[in-house]
Design an enzyme around this catalytic site. Structure first.
Site, PDB file in Angstrom:
ATOM      1  N   LYS A   1      31.223   1.796  49.531  1.00 46.36           N
ATOM      2  CA  LYS A   1      30.378   0.588  49.480  1.00 46.36           C
ATOM      3  C   LYS A   1      30.675  -0.335  50.658  1.00 46.36           C
ATOM      4  O   LYS A   1      31.511  -1.224  50.567  1.00 46.36           O
ATOM      5  CB  LYS A   1      30.603  -0.136  48.146  1.00 46.36           C
TER       6      LYS A   1
ATOM      7  N   ARG B   1      48.467  -1.511  34.957  1.00 47.94           N
ATOM      8  CA  ARG B   1      48.222  -2.952  34.816  1.00 47.94           C
ATOM      9  C   ARG B   1      49.069  -3.573  33.697  1.00 47.94           C
ATOM     10  O   ARG B   1      49.449  -4.735  33.785  1.00 47.94           O
ATOM     11  CB  ARG B   1      46.744  -3.222  34.559  1.00 47.94           C
TER      12      ARG B   1
ATOM     13  N   GLY C   1      41.791  -0.862  43.441  1.00 54.73           N
ATOM     14  CA  GLY C   1      40.610  -0.017  43.261  1.00 54.73           C
ATOM     15  C   GLY C   1      40.891   1.470  43.454  1.00 54.73           C
ATOM     16  O   GLY C   1      41.871   2.005  42.936  1.00 54.73           O
TER      17      GLY C   1
ATOM     18  N   GLY D   1      37.831  -5.875  43.149  1.00 52.70           N
ATOM     19  CA  GLY D   1      36.957  -6.920  43.708  1.00 52.70           C
ATOM     20  C   GLY D   1      37.732  -8.189  44.049  1.00 52.70           C
ATOM     21  O   GLY D   1      37.455  -8.846  45.059  1.00 52.70           O
TER      22      GLY D   1
HETATM   23  P1  AMP Z   1      34.624   2.128  47.278  1.00 53.47           P
HETATM   24  O1  AMP Z   1      34.440   1.706  45.843  1.00 53.47           O
HETATM   25  O2  AMP Z   1      33.639   1.516  48.207  1.00 53.47           O
HETATM   26  O3  AMP Z   1      36.062   1.947  47.750  1.00 53.47           O
HETATM   27  O4  AMP Z   1      34.314   3.687  47.313  1.00 53.47           O
HETATM   28  C1  AMP Z   1      35.156   4.654  46.752  1.00 53.47           C
HETATM   29  C2  AMP Z   1      34.427   5.966  46.721  1.00 53.47           C
HETATM   30  O5  AMP Z   1      34.095   6.345  48.035  1.00 53.47           O
HETATM   31  C3  AMP Z   1      35.236   7.112  46.174  1.00 53.47           C
HETATM   32  O6  AMP Z   1      34.726   7.474  44.913  1.00 53.47           O
HETATM   33  C4  AMP Z   1      35.039   8.237  47.188  1.00 53.47           C
HETATM   34  O7  AMP Z   1      34.713   9.478  46.600  1.00 53.47           O
HETATM   35  C5  AMP Z   1      33.877   7.737  48.018  1.00 53.47           C
HETATM   36  N1  AMP Z   1      33.863   8.292  49.390  1.00 53.47           N
HETATM   37  C6  AMP Z   1      34.853   8.287  50.276  1.00 53.47           C
HETATM   38  N2  AMP Z   1      34.494   8.938  51.401  1.00 53.47           N
HETATM   39  C7  AMP Z   1      33.227   9.381  51.205  1.00 53.47           C
HETATM   40  C8  AMP Z   1      32.315  10.133  51.987  1.00 53.47           C
HETATM   41  N3  AMP Z   1      32.629  10.572  53.208  1.00 53.47           N
HETATM   42  N4  AMP Z   1      31.089  10.382  51.472  1.00 53.47           N
HETATM   43  C9  AMP Z   1      30.770   9.951  50.216  1.00 53.47           C
HETATM   44  N5  AMP Z   1      31.597   9.232  49.424  1.00 53.47           N
HETATM   45  C10 AMP Z   1      32.823   8.957  49.923  1.00 53.47           C
END
Ligand code: AMP
Length: 393
Positions: free
Chosen positions: A197, A35, A351, A374
Site C-alpha cells: 500500500k 501484544r 504490521g 497504522g
Molecule cells: P503493506 O500492508 O502495505 O505493508 O503490504 C504488505 C503486503 O505487501 C504483504 O501482504 C505482501 O505480500 C505484499 N507485497 C510485498 N511485495 C509485493 C509484491 N512485489 N507484489 C505484491 N504484493 C507484495
C-alpha cells in the site's frame, strides 16, 4: 507535559489501563501473544505497586455487534497464564455488574473487561460511554500504542474524566525509539520501505527525505516508482493514482537523499506459479510480475544495512507469505538483525514486517519492534497522536 507511570502513587488505587490486546485468535486460543507480552511491564508494575488493575481493549472490528469469536476471554486466559495468577472477567465493559466487580477488587487483582467494540459508542468517542468506562478507575493509563492515532472513547474520551493520567511503559518505549529515529539517529540513517500500500507511506517518505541518508524502496510499492521512472514493469503491482505523487517524491529527493530501488526481481506469472525467473528491473517481461527482490538487490541492500547506524524498516520486500517469494524479506531481516548485534539501532515498524520476522523466528533480534501498524506509520509521518495528546490536557 506527558506524565509517566512512575509519577503516581498507585497503592490501593483502581488503575484503568487501556491496553492493546488486539491479537489473532483461533478456536478460542491466542495464536500470537506478542501484544499481550508487550503490555506486561506496565501491568506488572501496577500490581507490584499494590494497585487494583482494570484492563480495557478492543479486538477486531465487531462494529457494535457481540461476536463470540471476538471475545477477549482467550486474551484473558493467555494473560492469566503469563502472569500465573487468576484474573476476573466481565462480559460487558460498562454494565452495573462490571462496575461492582471493579469496586470489589482487592489490591494486586486484575479485572479484564470484554471487547470495547461490542459497543458502537467506542469508535464514536461517545461521551456517556467514556464516562461509564471512567467510573472503573481513579487513575488512567494509556498503553495501547496501536490505537493512539485514533480518537476513541477508551483512549481520548475517557482521558477527560481523570486528573491523574499518563502513558504506560509500552507507549513510552515506542515514543522513545520512534522519535529518536527521527530526531537523534545514529548515522547513517537508512529507511527501508516495502509492502503493497504505497498511499500509506507517501507522507513517511516525504518526512524522511531531509533526515535519512538513504531510502530503500522494495516490495510491491517499488513498481509504482519504477513505472514513474519510465520502466516496463510487466504485470507487477501498481497504483496508477499515485504516479503524480511519486514523481514529486523523485524530484524532491534529488540532492537530499538517495532513493534506492531493487536492481532485480524474482518474477512469475502469478504468486501461484512455481516457475520463477530472475529479471533485471530494466527487463521485466510483459507477462510476468515481480513478487520478490532478486539476489543482486539483496546483496546491495545488505551492504547498505551493514554500514548503517540506524535502520528503520517498514514493509516486506516481497510476498513473504508465499514460499519462494519470501527470501528477500528473510535476508533483509537477517541483515538488520546482524547489524543490531554490532551496535546499530534497528527498529521494525510493526504490521507485516513484524509478522515476517515472527515467521522467520527472529523476534528477539532487533532494538525495537513496534506494536503499531497504522499508528507507527502515522507517528513517523509527523502526525499528532490524539490519544497521546489527550494525556497532556
Ligand atoms: P503493506 O500492508 O502495505 O505493508 O503490504 C504488505 C503486503 O505487501 C504483504 O501482504 C505482501 O505480500 C505484499 N507485497 C510485498 N511485495 C509485493 C509484491 N512485489 N507484489 C505484491 N504484493 C507484495
Amino acid at each position: 507535559m506527558l506524565k509517566t507511570l512512575k509519577s503516581f502513587d498507585l497503592k490501593d488505587k483502581r488503575v484503568l489501563i487501556r491496553v492493546d490486546f488486539n491479537v489473532p485468535v483461533d478456536n478460542d486460543c491466542v495464536i500470537d501473544d506478542f501484544r499481550i507480552r508487550a503490555a506486561l511491564p506496565t501491568i506488572q508494575y501496577c500490581l507490584n505497586e499494590g494497585s487494583k488493575v482494570i484492563l480495557i481493549s478492543h479486538l477486531g472490528r465487531p462494529n457494535g455487534i457481540i461476536d463470540p469469536k471476538l471475545s477477549l476471554m482467550p486474551a484473558g486466559e493467555k494473560l492469566a497464564d503469563l502472569l500465573e495468577m487468576p484474573i476476573k472477567f466481565s462480559n460487558n465493559c460498562i454494565s452495573e455488574d462490571a462496575h461492582d466487580v471493579t469496586l470489589g477488587l482487592r489490591s494486586g487483582e486484575i479485572h479484564l473487561l470484554e471487547n470495547l467494540r461490542f459497543h458502537t459508542e467506542e469508535t464514536k468517542n461517545d461521551q456517556n460511554f467514556s464516562i461509564n468506562l471512567a467510573k472503573h478507575g481513579q487513575i488512567f493509563i494509556n498503553d495501547a500504542f496501536g490505537t493512539a492515532h485514533r480518537s476513541h472513547a477508551s483512549n481520548v474520551g475517557v482521558s477527560k474524566y481523570f486528573n491523574q493520567k499518563c502513558m504506560g511503559f509500552l507507549i513510552e518505549k515506542e515514543l522513545e525509539f520512534l522519535n529518536k529515529s527521527m530526531s537523534l539517529p545514529k548515522k547513517p540513517l537508512t529507511l527501508i520501505l516495502g509492502g503493497a500500500k504505497i498511499d500509506t507511506k507517501i507522507d513517511l517518505i516525504n518526512r524522511f527525505i531531509p533526515i535519512a541518508d538513504q531510502i530503500i524502496i522494495g516490495g510491491g510499492m517499488a513498481f509504482t516508482f519504477l513505472k514513474a521512472k519510465g520502466k516496463d514493469i510487466g504485470t507487477s503491482l501498481i497504483d496508477p493514482s499515485m504516479i503524480p505523487e511519486v514523481k514529486k517524491i523523485l524530484a524532491n529527493a534529488r540532492g537530499k537523499t538517495s532513493l534506492i530501488f531493487p536492481k532485480d526481481f524474482i518474477c512469475a506469472k502469478s504468486m501461484n506459479h512455481k516457475k520463477q525467473l530472475i529479471c533485471s528491473s530494466n527487463e521485466i517481461p510483459s507477462d510476468l510480475m515481480g513478487l520478490d527482490i532478486g539476489p543482486s538487490s539483496i546483496d546491495e541492500f545488505s551492504k547498505i544495512i551493514r554500514n548503517s547506524g540506524t535502520v528503520l524498516w517498514n514493509g516486506p520486500m516481497g510476498v513473504f507469505e508465499v514460499d519462494g517469494f519470501h527470501l528477500g524479506t528473510e535476508k533483509i531481516a537477517e541483515s538488520i538483525s546482524n547489524v543490531t548485534n554490532e551496535g546499530s539501532t534497528t527498529i521494525v515498524g510493526g504490521g507485516d514486517s513484524a509478522a515476517a520476522i515472527k515467521k522467520f523466528g527472529m523476534l528477539n533480534n532487533f532494538s525495537h519492534i513496534s506494536t503499531g501498524g497504522g499508528a507507527t506509520l502515522s507517528l513517523l509521518s509527523g502526525n499528532t497522536m490524539p490519544a497521546i495528546y489527550a494525556l497532556e490536557l
